[in-house]
Motif scaffolding. Structure first.
Motif, short mmCIF file in Angstrom:
data_model
loop_
_atom_site.label_atom_id
_atom_site.label_comp_id
_atom_site.label_asym_id
_atom_site.label_seq_id
_atom_site.Cartn_x
_atom_site.Cartn_y
_atom_site.Cartn_z
N VAL A 41 26.83 12.24 -109.56
CA VAL A 41 25.58 11.60 -109.14
C VAL A 41 24.42 12.58 -109.29
CG1 VAL A 41 24.35 10.56 -107.20
CG2 VAL A 41 26.77 10.03 -107.57
N GLY A 42 24.65 13.84 -108.93
CA GLY A 42 23.61 14.85 -109.07
C GLY A 42 23.23 15.09 -110.51
N VAL A 43 24.21 15.07 -111.41
CA VAL A 43 23.94 15.21 -112.85
C VAL A 43 23.05 14.07 -113.32
CG1 VAL A 43 24.99 15.05 -115.14
CG2 VAL A 43 26.00 16.54 -113.41
N THR A 44 23.40 12.84 -112.95
CA THR A 44 22.62 11.68 -113.36
C THR A 44 21.20 11.75 -112.83
OG1 THR A 44 24.59 10.28 -113.39
CG2 THR A 44 22.47 9.16 -113.19
N ARG A 45 21.07 12.07 -111.55
CA ARG A 45 19.76 12.12 -110.92
C ARG A 45 18.88 13.20 -111.56
NH1 ARG A 45 21.38 12.95 -105.90
NH2 ARG A 45 21.60 10.73 -105.44
N ALA A 46 19.46 14.38 -111.81
CA ALA A 46 18.69 15.48 -112.39
C ALA A 46 18.21 15.13 -113.79
CB ALA A 46 19.54 16.75 -112.43
N GLY A 47 19.07 14.50 -114.58
CA GLY A 47 18.70 14.16 -115.95
C GLY A 47 17.61 13.12 -116.04
N TRP A 48 17.78 12.01 -115.34
CA TRP A 48 16.80 10.93 -115.46
C TRP A 48 15.49 11.25 -114.77
CZ3 TRP A 48 17.24 8.05 -119.32
CH2 TRP A 48 18.47 7.57 -119.77
N ALA A 49 15.52 12.03 -113.71
CA ALA A 49 14.27 12.44 -113.07
C ALA A 49 13.44 13.27 -114.04
CB ALA A 49 14.57 13.24 -111.80
N ALA A 50 14.09 14.19 -114.73
CA ALA A 50 13.38 15.02 -115.71
C ALA A 50 12.84 14.18 -116.86
CB ALA A 50 14.32 16.09 -116.25
N PHE A 51 13.59 13.18 -117.29
CA PHE A 51 13.14 12.32 -118.38
C PHE A 51 11.86 11.57 -117.98
CE2 PHE A 51 13.09 8.26 -120.66
CZ PHE A 51 13.18 8.69 -121.98
N ALA A 52 11.83 11.05 -116.75
CA ALA A 52 10.65 10.33 -116.28
C ALA A 52 9.43 11.24 -116.20
CB ALA A 52 10.94 9.70 -114.91
N VAL A 53 9.63 12.44 -115.69
CA VAL A 53 8.53 13.41 -115.59
C VAL A 53 8.00 13.75 -116.99
CG1 VAL A 53 7.96 15.80 -114.99
CG2 VAL A 53 9.27 14.38 -113.39
N THR A 54 8.90 13.96 -117.93
CA THR A 54 8.50 14.31 -119.29
C THR A 54 7.68 13.22 -119.94
OG1 THR A 54 10.49 15.65 -119.58
CG2 THR A 54 9.35 14.98 -121.57
N MET A 55 8.12 11.98 -119.82
CA MET A 55 7.39 10.87 -120.44
C MET A 55 5.98 10.73 -119.87
SD MET A 55 9.24 9.63 -122.85
CE MET A 55 9.63 11.37 -123.11
N ALA A 56 5.84 10.96 -118.58
CA ALA A 56 4.50 10.88 -117.97
C ALA A 56 3.56 11.92 -118.57
CB ALA A 56 4.62 11.05 -116.46
N PHE A 57 4.05 13.14 -118.72
CA PHE A 57 3.22 14.20 -119.29
C PHE A 57 2.89 13.93 -120.75
CE2 PHE A 57 4.50 16.91 -115.66
CZ PHE A 57 3.27 17.48 -115.37
N MET A 58 3.85 13.43 -121.52
CA MET A 58 3.62 13.25 -122.95
C MET A 58 2.64 12.12 -123.23
SD MET A 58 5.23 15.80 -123.79
CE MET A 58 5.04 15.84 -125.57
N VAL A 59 2.62 11.09 -122.38
CA VAL A 59 1.60 10.05 -122.52
C VAL A 59 0.20 10.65 -122.37
CG1 VAL A 59 0.62 8.00 -121.43
CG2 VAL A 59 3.07 8.12 -121.86
N ALA A 60 0.04 11.53 -121.38
CA ALA A 60 -1.26 12.16 -121.15
C ALA A 60 -1.66 13.04 -122.33
CB ALA A 60 -1.21 12.98 -119.87
N LEU A 61 -0.71 13.79 -122.88
CA LEU A 61 -1.02 14.67 -124.01
C LEU A 61 -1.36 13.87 -125.26
CD1 LEU A 61 1.69 17.44 -123.49
CD2 LEU A 61 -0.78 17.64 -123.11
N ALA A 62 -0.65 12.77 -125.48
CA ALA A 62 -0.94 11.92 -126.63
C ALA A 62 -2.35 11.35 -126.53
CB ALA A 62 0.09 10.79 -126.72
N ALA A 63 -2.74 10.94 -125.32
CA ALA A 63 -4.08 10.40 -125.12
C ALA A 63 -5.14 11.47 -125.41
CB ALA A 63 -4.22 9.89 -123.68
N LEU A 64 -4.88 12.71 -125.01
CA LEU A 64 -5.82 13.80 -125.27
C LEU A 64 -6.01 14.00 -126.77
CD1 LEU A 64 -7.57 16.15 -124.24
CD2 LEU A 64 -5.50 17.56 -124.23
N MET A 65 -4.91 13.98 -127.54
CA MET A 65 -5.00 14.16 -128.99
C MET A 65 -5.77 13.02 -129.65
SD MET A 65 -1.34 15.62 -130.27
CE MET A 65 -0.73 17.23 -129.76
N LEU A 66 -5.60 11.80 -129.15
CA LEU A 66 -6.27 10.65 -129.75
C LEU A 66 -7.75 10.61 -129.39
CD1 LEU A 66 -3.61 7.82 -129.23
CD2 LEU A 66 -4.36 8.80 -131.41
N LEU A 67 -8.09 11.02 -128.18
CA LEU A 67 -9.46 10.88 -127.69
C LEU A 67 -10.36 12.07 -128.03
CD1 LEU A 67 -8.72 9.32 -124.19
CD2 LEU A 67 -9.51 8.13 -126.26
N ALA A 68 -9.76 13.26 -128.17
CA ALA A 68 -10.60 14.45 -128.39
C ALA A 68 -10.02 15.37 -129.46
CB ALA A 68 -10.77 15.21 -127.07
#
Length: 457
Positions: free
Chosen positions: A316-343
């Protein structure tokens, strides 16, 4: 377990991941800023010097990243040992020592290879003058690779103990000193000679040595680390652990090597298209590389978090650690993609200014490349954190195959098709890079999703 308790566990895991990841992200940024600073300073010297520097830096990076991949094996090995027993001093010490042995064994053939940088670039049909100038950068820079490997192993050590801030502090100081030193050595300030490309390479080697020495002092003096006596009996052989480092680290090295070399191959393709495209690519790839430090750092934190749970045999800890990190990563990458497109022009302007028509053409090309780079930020993040998740459960061989298929079969093939056969030029090369990253991301995340059915945990 109630729904409220479950949400509490997920929030706790996200917080733990962020607490471990943000110093690693900053540390990776500090490491990446050393060659990026070189690119900025070389850009001030003109497009031709920048193009030669891009060839040299990318050749160096191909070898450096392969070596770092072997060193990364220390992280999941130490995390698993600490998950099994929180004060597993002997096992952690064995891993650190034999990782340092692996660093020494690996760097010697790399030095022999990079000493012939000019000949290697000519084999890839690069401009002879640019290849000759690039060798002036590579030869002094390559000797900083061993201290960089040492720093990487020690960074894995402090990260496995969930104290990565020390690695960032040392790396940040090295970035500051590198900027001043390279400014002086490239252009001849503060009483130092103007050494141009050679000065950039020399400054980077000195900076890497500062990082290794600084972190070595920390781990031998700080009370949290010194009990491990990492450098005691350094010459004592431990062949089983040495081979374990290579069994786990070699596939990681090949995986990272194939990812980096596909980007390096893109540099060589740009060289075939034209010098402006090569200079623009040097700028765009530096921006994309700096953005990549975010998912890379989260992926490194994920390896530790997943590895600790893996060592405890906590599915359960393996699952939780992996998917939590995936969610955090996707949130950051959306922001970075927007920065590249806008500026995009703001970002490109940090590296090169449109002072002449030739410079303006390079800026326009770099902006076009960044538009494509923005589109693959999500898949780039997914494949980076997916690889980190799989490393945490010591699964490295199959992801290596995924990397070969994604980066070189799909990615390189698509780049050739779009750039040369369809006539899209440099933009076509970047479309190929995006296709390769997307393929690797889908394959790695699919394997993670099926980890229990495959018997990986």
């Amino acid at each position: 377990m109630t729904g409220m308790q479950e949400r509490g566990w997920w929030k706790q895991e996200v917080r733990a991941t962020l607490a471990l990841a943000y110093p690693l992200v900053l540390t990776n940024l500090a490491q990446a800023l050393i060659p990026s600073t070189d690119v900025v300073l070389l850009g001030w010297a003109g497009p031709r010097v920048l193009a030669a520097g891009a060839l040299g830096v990318n050749l160096y990076n191909a070898c450096m990243i392969f070596g770092v991949g072997v060193m990364i094996a220390a992280s999941p090995m130490m995390a698993k040992a600490l998950g099994q027993r929180s004060h597993n001093v002997r096992e952690v010490r064995r891993t650190v020592r034999q990782s340092l042995w692996a660093a020494v064994a690996l760097v010697i053939p790399i030095w022999l290879l990079l000493w012939h940088a000019e000949g290697l670039l000519l084999l890839f049909r690069q401009d002879p003058k640019l290849a000759h100038e690039a060798s002036h950068l590579v030869r002094p820079m390559m000797f900083g690779m061993l201290p960089l490997f040492v720093y990487q192993v020690l960074k894995s050590f402090v990260s496995a103990l969930e104290r990565p801030g020390w690695a960032f502090a040392v790396g940040a100081f090295a970035v500051f000193s590198n900027a001043i030193l390279n400014y002086a050595l490239i252009f001849g300030h503060f009483g130092l000679p103007a050494l141009g490309l050679f000065g950039a390479g020399l400054g980077s080697t000195i900076s890497n040595s500062v990082m290794a020495l600084g972190l070595a002092i920390v781990v031998t003096r700080h009370k949290r680390f010194r009990r491990y006596h990492l450098f005691g009996n350094f010459w004592k052989a431990d062949w089983p652990r040495f081979m374990h480092v290579w069994r786990l680290g070699f596939p990681i090295a090949v995986t990272l090597g194939m990812e980096v070399t596909i980007f390096n191959a893109a540099v060589f393709l740009m060289g075939l298209i034209g010098e402006p495209e090569l200079a623009a690519h040097a700028v765009a790839i530096q921006i994309a590389s700096l953005c990549f430090m975010v998912p890379l750092g989260i992926g490194q934190a994920t390896t530790v978090r997943v590895g600790l749970a893996y060592g405890r045999r906590d599915r359960v800890g393996v699952t939780r650690a992996g998917w939590a990190a995936f969610a955090v990563t996707m949130a950051f990458m959306v922001a970075l993609a927007a920065l590249m497109l806008l500026a995009p022009r703001l970002l490109v302007g940090l590296f090169i200014e449109a002072r002449t028509p030739a410079d303006a053409h390079v800026v326009d090309l770099a902006v076009a490349f960044l538009t494509v780079a923005a589109l693959f930020q999500l898949v780039d993040g997914a494949q980076a954190v997916g690889a980190g998740m799989l490393r945490g459960i010591h699964d490295t061989a199959v992801p290596m195959v995924f990397a070969a298929l994604g980066y070189w079969v799909i990615g390189f093939g698509t780049a050739i098709l779009f750039a040369f056969h369809l006539g899209w030029g440099g933009v076509g090369v970047w479309i190929g890079l995006a296709a390769g990253l997307a393929t690797a991301a889908v394959l790695m995340m699919t394997r993670w999703s099926r980890r229990e059915k495959l018997g990986l945990i």
